[in-house]
Design a protein around this motif. Structure first.
Motif, mmCIF file in Angstrom:
data_model
loop_
_atom_site.group_PDB
_atom_site.id
_atom_site.type_symbol
_atom_site.label_atom_id
_atom_site.label_comp_id
_atom_site.label_asym_id
_atom_site.label_seq_id
_atom_site.Cartn_x
_atom_site.Cartn_y
_atom_site.Cartn_z
ATOM 1 N N ASN A 32 0.843 -1.177 0.000
ATOM 2 C CA ASN A 32 0.000 0.000 0.000
ATOM 3 C C ASN A 32 0.883 1.234 0.000
ATOM 4 N N VAL A 34 1.742 4.303 -2.060
ATOM 5 C CA VAL A 34 1.281 5.131 -3.167
ATOM 6 C C VAL A 34 2.453 5.703 -3.953
ATOM 7 N N ARG A 84 -3.708 -1.203 -3.269
ATOM 8 C CA ARG A 84 -5.121 -0.904 -3.482
ATOM 9 C C ARG A 84 -5.512 0.547 -3.271
ATOM 10 N N ASN A 85 -4.611 1.449 -3.214
ATOM 11 C CA ASN A 85 -4.969 2.839 -2.989
ATOM 12 C C ASN A 85 -5.862 3.326 -4.123
#
Length: 163
Positions: A32, A34, A84-85
């Motif tokens: 996760n 970004v 999954r951001n």
């Protein structure tokens, strides 16, 4: 005959070694991130855009499925590296638009260099304004369809890769 009953207390008092268990595997890397997803998408966009441009210059026409491939690669890189951001599919769609545009400009530079007997890199970097004017004069509805296909492929590719 009955089984001997182990004495109460320490089970290793008789010198038996404790049972050895294998080491636990290392934890999976965090997915996760970004910033890592954006960097991966940017690198994929630059590479895929360059390859798309070389393909356009080599066969002297645009191919829709190649634009879809550009978008999918950008989305795949973003999703695999970033997780999954919810910002990553949108960012990968935007980056894929830039990658397809870059690829089209590189393709025009290669085609122009063949006709003018120049280096494609010189034409790309020294006559960028002329390239964008040529792109603007050559665009048609199919050009924008390629943009839409690439953005859709990037968005859905990022969603699936993060899955």
């Amino acid at each position: 005959m009955s089984q001997p009953v182990p004495p109460p207390g320490n089970p290793f008092a008789d010198g038996a070694a404790p049972q050895q268990y294998p080491m636990a595997p290392p934890p999976a890397p965090a997915r996760n991130n970004v910033a890592l997803g954006l960097v991966a998408a940017l690198v994929a966009a630059l590479v895929a855009g360059g390859v798309y441009g070389a393909l356009i210059g080599g066969i002297e026409r645009e191919i829709g499925w190649a634009a879809v491939g550009v978008g999918f690669l950008v989305g795949l890189a973003a999703g695999k590296a970033g997780g999954r951001n919810p910002a990553l599919p949108i960012a990968s769609a935007v980056l894929s638009l830039g990658a397809v545009y870059l690829g089209q400009l590189v393709g025009i530079a290669i085609l122009g260099a063949k006709e003018l007997h120049l280096s494609a890199t010189d034409l790309f970097f020294n006559e960028f304004g002329a390239l964008t004017e040529a792109w603007n004069a050559d665009k048609d509805p199919l050009t924008f369809l390629f943009f839409a296909l690439a953005a859709f492929a990037a968005y859905s590719g990022a969603k699936k890769a993060a899955g």
